[in-house]
Design a protein around this motif. Sequence first.
Motif, PDB file in Angstrom:
ATOM      1  N   SER A   1      35.850  55.931  77.183  1.00 10.36           N
ATOM      2  CA  SER A   1      36.693  56.199  78.358  1.00 10.36           C
ATOM      3  C   SER A   1      38.123  56.619  78.002  1.00 10.36           C
ATOM      4  O   SER A   1      38.739  57.391  78.731  1.00 10.36           O
ATOM      5  CB  SER A   1      36.751  54.930  79.208  1.00 10.36           C
ATOM      6  N   THR A   2      38.649  56.160  76.865  1.00 15.29           N
ATOM      7  CA  THR A   2      40.075  56.379  76.571  1.00 15.29           C
ATOM      8  C   THR A   2      40.476  57.855  76.548  1.00 15.29           C
ATOM      9  O   THR A   2      41.492  58.231  77.133  1.00 15.29           O
ATOM     10  CB  THR A   2      40.458  55.708  75.236  1.00 15.29           C
ATOM     11  N   PRO A   3      39.697  58.766  75.909  1.00 13.11           N
ATOM     12  CA  PRO A   3      40.197  60.159  75.809  1.00 13.11           C
ATOM     13  C   PRO A   3      40.041  60.977  77.084  1.00 13.11           C
ATOM     14  O   PRO A   3      40.556  62.096  77.166  1.00 13.11           O
ATOM     15  CB  PRO A   3      39.327  60.746  74.690  1.00 13.11           C
TER      16      PRO A   3
ATOM     17  N   GLY B   1      31.738  63.448  68.029  1.00 17.27           N
ATOM     18  CA  GLY B   1      31.697  62.476  66.936  1.00 17.27           C
ATOM     19  C   GLY B   1      30.495  61.553  67.049  1.00 17.27           C
ATOM     20  O   GLY B   1      29.973  61.059  66.050  1.00 17.27           O
ATOM     21  N   ASP B   2      30.051  61.341  68.278  1.00 20.47           N
ATOM     22  CA  ASP B   2      28.865  60.510  68.490  1.00 20.47           C
ATOM     23  C   ASP B   2      28.337  60.712  69.898  1.00 20.47           C
ATOM     24  O   ASP B   2      29.019  61.295  70.751  1.00 20.47           O
ATOM     25  CB  ASP B   2      29.152  59.030  68.216  1.00 20.47           C
ATOM     26  N   GLU B   3      27.110  60.256  70.096  1.00 18.56           N
ATOM     27  CA  GLU B   3      26.498  60.402  71.420  1.00 18.56           C
ATOM     28  C   GLU B   3      25.546  59.251  71.695  1.00 18.56           C
ATOM     29  O   GLU B   3      24.968  58.662  70.761  1.00 18.56           O
ATOM     30  CB  GLU B   3      25.783  61.746  71.535  1.00 18.56           C
TER      31      GLU B   3
ATOM     32  N   THR C   1      34.098  52.548  65.437  1.00 18.59           N
ATOM     33  CA  THR C   1      34.607  53.864  65.790  1.00 18.59           C
ATOM     34  C   THR C   1      33.453  54.845  65.747  1.00 18.59           C
ATOM     35  O   THR C   1      32.465  54.587  65.035  1.00 18.59           O
ATOM     36  CB  THR C   1      35.760  54.319  64.883  1.00 18.59           C
ATOM     37  N   ALA C   2      33.532  55.971  66.475  1.00 19.09           N
ATOM     38  CA  ALA C   2      32.363  56.814  66.688  1.00 19.09           C
ATOM     39  C   ALA C   2      31.220  55.855  67.021  1.00 19.09           C
ATOM     40  O   ALA C   2      31.438  54.964  67.861  1.00 19.09           O
ATOM     41  CB  ALA C   2      32.088  57.686  65.465  1.00 19.09           C
ATOM     42  N   SER C   3      30.036  55.968  66.388  1.00 24.58           N
ATOM     43  CA  SER C   3      29.032  54.929  66.590  1.00 24.58           C
ATOM     44  C   SER C   3      28.757  54.207  65.290  1.00 24.58           C
ATOM     45  O   SER C   3      27.599  53.902  64.950  1.00 24.58           O
ATOM     46  CB  SER C   3      27.759  55.515  67.212  1.00 24.58           C
TER      47      SER C   3
ATOM     48  N   GLY D   1      43.375  44.772  75.149  1.00 23.34           N
ATOM     49  CA  GLY D   1      42.113  44.202  74.660  1.00 23.34           C
ATOM     50  C   GLY D   1      41.801  44.598  73.226  1.00 23.34           C
ATOM     51  O   GLY D   1      40.937  44.010  72.583  1.00 23.34           O
ATOM     52  N   LYS D   2      42.511  45.605  72.745  1.00 18.73           N
ATOM     53  CA  LYS D   2      42.245  46.091  71.383  1.00 18.73           C
ATOM     54  C   LYS D   2      43.367  45.714  70.410  1.00 18.73           C
ATOM     55  O   LYS D   2      43.281  46.007  69.213  1.00 18.73           O
ATOM     56  CB  LYS D   2      42.046  47.596  71.416  1.00 18.73           C
ATOM     57  N   ALA D   3      44.418  45.058  70.924  1.00 19.05           N
ATOM     58  CA  ALA D   3      45.625  44.824  70.118  1.00 19.05           C
ATOM     59  C   ALA D   3      45.341  44.014  68.852  1.00 19.05           C
ATOM     60  O   ALA D   3      45.721  44.425  67.750  1.00 19.05           O
ATOM     61  CB  ALA D   3      46.685  44.141  70.971  1.00 19.05           C
TER      62      ALA D   3
HETATM   63  C1  6PG Z   1      31.345  55.935  72.356  1.00 14.78           C
HETATM   64  C2  6PG Z   1      32.525  56.248  71.526  1.00 14.78           C
HETATM   65  C3  6PG Z   1      33.108  54.997  70.938  1.00 14.78           C
HETATM   66  C4  6PG Z   1      34.402  54.791  71.695  1.00 14.78           C
HETATM   67  C5  6PG Z   1      34.832  53.350  71.615  1.00 14.78           C
HETATM   68  C6  6PG Z   1      36.032  53.090  72.492  1.00 14.78           C
HETATM   69  O1  6PG Z   1      30.449  56.743  72.452  1.00 14.78           O
HETATM   70  O2  6PG Z   1      31.363  54.865  72.967  1.00 14.78           O
HETATM   71  O3  6PG Z   1      32.564  57.331  70.817  1.00 14.78           O
HETATM   72  O4  6PG Z   1      33.329  55.012  69.585  1.00 14.78           O
HETATM   73  O5  6PG Z   1      35.394  55.645  71.172  1.00 14.78           O
HETATM   74  O6  6PG Z   1      33.752  52.578  72.056  1.00 14.78           O
HETATM   75  O7  6PG Z   1      35.608  53.269  73.806  1.00 14.78           O
HETATM   76  P1  6PG Z   1      36.629  53.173  75.036  1.00 14.78           P
HETATM   77  O8  6PG Z   1      37.570  54.315  74.874  1.00 14.78           O
HETATM   78  O9  6PG Z   1      35.781  53.302  76.242  1.00 14.78           O
HETATM   79  O10 6PG Z   1      37.340  51.836  74.926  1.00 14.78           O
END
Ligand code: 6PG
Length: 259
Positions: free
Chosen positions: A46-48, A74-76, A161-163, A212-214
Amino acid sequence: MDEMQGIKIYPDAGHLAHATADHFVVLAGEAIASHGRFAVALAGGSTPKAAYALLATREYATLVDWSRVHIFWGDERCVPPDHADSNYRMAREALLDHVPIPTQNVHRMMGELEPVQAASEYEAALGDFFSSASINREKRDETRPPRFDLVLLGMGDDGHTASLFPGTAAIHEQTHWVLAHYVEKLGAWRITLTPVVINAAANVAFVVSGSGKAERLRQVLNDPPQPDILPAQIVSPASGRLHWLLDQTAASSLPNEDL
Ligand code: 6PG
C-alpha cells in the motif's frame, strides 16, 4: 554522501509520496539520457500507491517520457491481474491507466499462472529484455544479472521486502533471478525478484511509512546482519545507490547517528 543515496526523512506520508515521485522522475531522466530507456521494478503493498498516483498527475506525468519507460515488478501475489490483491492491478489503477506508456512496456508477473511457471517465464522475460545471452538453463549462470535503473521496495513490519520473508530460502538465493515460493506465514505462494537482481540494480529505494515499522526499521539499519530474521538487510547494491525514503513516524526510533 551522494545526494541520491542514504537516509532521507520527510514530515509525513504526503511529503514522502512527493519525494518518491521526484526520485522516479530524476532517475528516469538520467537513465533515458544515458541509455535511452528507464527500466524500473515497482514495489507492491500500500505504501507506494500515493506516489504512483502522483506520477499520474499532469504535474508529474509530463516530466517523464513514458515511451521509454519499462515497468516491471519486484514481487507479485499469485492471483489474477484483476484481483484486489494484485500488485499489478494496484499500479495499473493508480498510474499505468493514466499515462501514455505503450502496453508492450508493461512487463507484469503472471500471478494467475502456476507459480513456478510464472517465475520461470518472468526470468526469461528479464533475460530477453536485458538481452543477456539466451536464458536456457545451462547458460544462465554465466549471464550477468539484469541491471534495473531503479528497484522500488517496501518493508513489512516483520522486516520482509519484496516477497523475501523471514526464514525463507529465497533470502539466500544465489542463482535464480526470480523465484516462486510458498510463504508459510501467509499461507500463500509469492513470486519475487531475488537478491541477485535487486543487488545488481543501479538504484534501490526503500519507501517506508508509519510508526508500525519504526522499531523494525531501527533493527534493519542498526542491528548486526541477520537477514533470516530481517530480510531487508540482504539489500546492498553491489555497484549501485541505496536510498531510504522515510516519513517521520517510520523514522521515529532511529538513533541520532542515522539522522
Ligand atoms: C507486497 C510487497 C511487500 C510490501 C510490504 C510493505 O507485495 O506486499 O511488495 O514487500 O512492500 O509488505 O507493504 P505495505 O506498504 O502495504 O506496508
